[in-house]
Design an enzyme around this catalytic site. Structure first.
Site, PDB file in Angstrom:
ATOM      1  CE  LYS A  41      -3.518  -2.607  -0.245  1.00 11.54           C
ATOM      2  NZ  LYS A  41      -4.493  -3.171   0.652  1.00 11.54           N
TER       3      LYS A  41
HETATM    4  C1  LIG Z   1      -5.511  -4.334   1.019  1.00 15.79           C
HETATM    5  C2  LIG Z   1      -6.977  -4.158   1.075  1.00 15.79           C
HETATM    6  C3  LIG Z   1      -7.732  -4.478   2.211  1.00 15.79           C
HETATM    7  C4  LIG Z   1      -7.153  -5.198   3.376  1.00 15.79           C
HETATM    8  O1  LIG Z   1      -6.065  -4.556   3.935  1.00 15.79           O
HETATM    9  P1  LIG Z   1      -5.159  -5.362   4.997  1.00 15.79           P
HETATM   10  O2  LIG Z   1      -4.437  -4.247   5.689  1.00 15.79           O
HETATM   11  O3  LIG Z   1      -4.264  -6.243   4.205  1.00 15.79           O
HETATM   12  O4  LIG Z   1      -6.064  -6.097   5.896  1.00 15.79           O
HETATM   13  C5  LIG Z   1      -9.078  -4.167   2.223  1.00 15.79           C
HETATM   14  N1  LIG Z   1      -9.675  -3.607   1.174  1.00 15.79           N
HETATM   15  C6  LIG Z   1      -9.002  -3.318   0.041  1.00 15.79           C
HETATM   16  C7  LIG Z   1      -9.720  -2.664  -1.087  1.00 15.79           C
HETATM   17  C8  LIG Z   1      -7.637  -3.606  -0.046  1.00 15.79           C
HETATM   18  O5  LIG Z   1      -6.971  -3.337  -1.171  1.00 15.79           O
END
Ligand SMILES: *Cc1c(COP(=O)(O)O)cnc(C)c1O
Length: 387
Positions: free
Chosen positions: A188
Site C-alpha cells: 500500500k
Molecule cells: C488491502 C486491502 C484491504 C485489506 O487490507 P489489509 O491491511 O491487508 O487487511 C481491504 N480492502 C481493500 C480494497 C484492499 O486493497
C-alpha cells in the site's frame, strides 16, 4: 531476451523503506517496548492530523479496521450492507464476520468505483449501511453516496485501503462516512508491514472500537504493564486481538512523513505510462475527476482480447517472463466459489465489475521505481502485446 534478467525481477508493490524507519525500529527493539505503546499513539495522532480526521485508532490490518467499524454499527442477522464487487475479499468478509449480509452493487465502467445508481437499485427495507471502496485511489462519488445515506438513513464505512492521499472536494477520503478504514499492508501507499487505521468523528465510537480491538478490555488496558504501575482491567465486551505494535508504528511514523513525496514520484511514473500507452490498444486509467485527488495506488490497464490479440491471463504470463511483477485488482467477488455457494452470486449480475475483473492488470507503481524501471515496464507491455 527478456526485458530484465531473472535476478533483477521487478517485484510488484515493493515499498520504499528509508533509513529513518530502520533506525526507529531498532530503537524500539532496544527500548524493549515492542508492543502497543507510545509510538502507536504518536502514529495515530499524526495520521489524524494528515487526514483531518478527529479520531484515529491503529490496528494490525485494514481488515481488522473494517471488521471493528462494522461491529460498531451493531448490525443484526439479516441486515444488509451494500458494497462493490470490484474489491479485495476483505471488504466483503468483514461484513459477513460482523453478522450481516453483503449485497453487491455494480461499478461505473470508467472509474471502477461503486455506481450510486446501482446502490439505489439494491436498497431494501433491510439495508443498514454502504461500504464504498475508493478503487485504485480514485475518490468515489461521495456527494451521491452521502445523499443516499441521508435519504435512506444508512451508515457509511469507507474502505480507504487504496486511498491514503485521496481527496474529494477538498476533504480527505475516510472523513465522509461514519468510519474510514486504511491499510498499511506492504504493497500500500504507506506501509507498516501489516497495519490498519480507523478514523471517525465520534468520540464514543472510537473508544468502543479501541476496546473491541484489544479483547474488549476497558480503556487503555495496553498501559497495564507501563511505568504507571499495574491497574486492573475489566472485560466489557467479547473483543478481538487487533492491536498494532510499536514496531509497526515505528515504520509508519516515518512512512507517513514521506507520503506526499512518494505521491509526487508515483504521479511522474503514472505520466510516463499514460504517455507511452496512449496509442496502444489497451485501456488506461481515466484522468482524475475535477476537484478530487487520486492517490495513484494502482495503475491498471485493461487487456481486451478482441482489441489486443492476447488474453489478459496470457498477458500476465508474458509480463512475468519479461521479469516484471504484475497484479490483478480484482477478479470480481462473484467469481469466487465461496460467494457463489453461499450467496448465489453470479458474475453476470454485476457485468461491469466482471468485465473489468477479467481484463484488468496492475503494473508496478512504487515510489521506489527508477526511470529505467518504468522504461522496462513500458517495453515489457509493448512486447507482451506484440509478441
Ligand atoms: C488491502 C486491502 C484491504 C485489506 O487490507 P489489509 O491491511 O491487508 O487487511 C481491504 N480492502 C481493500 C480494497 C484492499 O486493497
Amino acid at each position: 531476451m527478456p526485458v530484465r534478467s531473472k535476478d533483477n525481477f521487478l517485484v510488484f508493490g515493493s515499498p520504499l523503506v528509508g533509513q529513518e524507519e530502520i533506525d526507529e525500529v531498532v530503537a524500539s527493539m532496544k527500548s524493549g517496548w515492542l508492543g502497543t505503546g507510545p509510538k502507536v499513539a504518536r502514529f495515530e495522532s499524526h495520521f489524524a492530523a494528515y487526514t483531518g480526521a478527529i479520531h484515529a485508532a491503529a490496528f494490525n490490518s485494514c481488515t481488522a479496521a473494517l471488521h471493528l467499524s462494522l461491529v460498531a454499527l451493531n448490525l443484526k442477522p439479516g441486515d444488509e450492507v451494500i458494497t462493490t464487487p470490484l474489491t479485495f475479499c476483505a471488504s466483503v468478509n468483514a461484513i459477513i464476520h460482523a453478522g450481516a449480509t453483503p449485497v453487491l452493487a455494480d461499478v461505473d465502467p470508467v472509474t471502477g468505483n461503486i455506481d450510486p445508481e446501482c446502490i439505489r437499485a439494491k436498497i431494501t427495507e433491510r439495508t443498514r449501511a454502504i461500504l464504498p471502496v475508493h478503487y485504485a485511489g480514485r475518490a468515489c462519488d461521495m456527494d451521491a453516496i452521502m445523499a443516499l445515506a441521508r435519504e435512506y438513513d444508512l451508515r457509511v464505512v469507507e474502505d480507504c485501503a487504496h486511498a491514503i492521499e485521496t481527496r474529494y472536494k477538498g476533504r480527505h477520503a475516510g472523513t465522509f462516512g461514519d468510519f474510514g478504514c486504511f491499510s498499511f499492508y506492504v504493497t500500500k501507499n504507506v506501509v507498516t508491514g501489516e497495519g490498519g487505521m480507523v478514523v471517525t468523528r465520534s468520540e464514543q465510537d472510537i473508544q468502543r472500537i479501541k476496546v473491541l480491538g484489544l479483547h474488549g478490555m476497558s480503556a487503555d488496558a495496553w498501559k497495564r504493564f507501563s511505568d504507571e504501575g499495574y491497574k486492573h482491567y475489566m472485560v466489557v465486551e467479547a473483543g478481538f486481538k487487533y492491536n498494532m505494535m510499536d514496531i509497526q508504528a515505528a515504520i509508519g511514523i516515518h512512512q507517513l512523513k514521506r507520503v506526499e513525496e512518494c505521491l509526487v514520484r508515483r504521479r511522474e511514473i503514472w505520466g510516463m505510462y499514460d504517455e507511452a500507452f496512449a496509442d496502444l490498444p489497451i485501456g488506461i486509467p481515466a484522468p482524475e475527476e475535477p476537484d478530487t485527488r487520486h492517490a495513484r495506488h494502482l495503475y491498471t490497464i485493461l487487456v481486451d482480447e478482441a482489441e489486443c490479440g492476447v488474453s489478459r491471463d496470457r498477458f500476465l504470463e508474458r509480463m512475468t517472463k519479461e521479469n516484471i511483477g504484475v497484479g490483478v485488482h480484482y477478479l470480481s467477488i462473484p467469481e469466487h466459489p465461496y460467494y457463489q455457494q453461499n450467496y448465489g452470486w453470479k458474475p453476470e449480475e454485476t457485468p461491469v465489475a466482471t468485465r473489468i475483473g477479467r481484463q484488468t492488470l496492475s503494473l508496478p507503481l512504487s515510489a521506489k521505481l527508477t526511470d529505467q524501471d518504468a522504461a522496462d515496464v513500458i517495453q515489457a507491455v509493448k512486447q507482451s502485446l506484440g509478441a
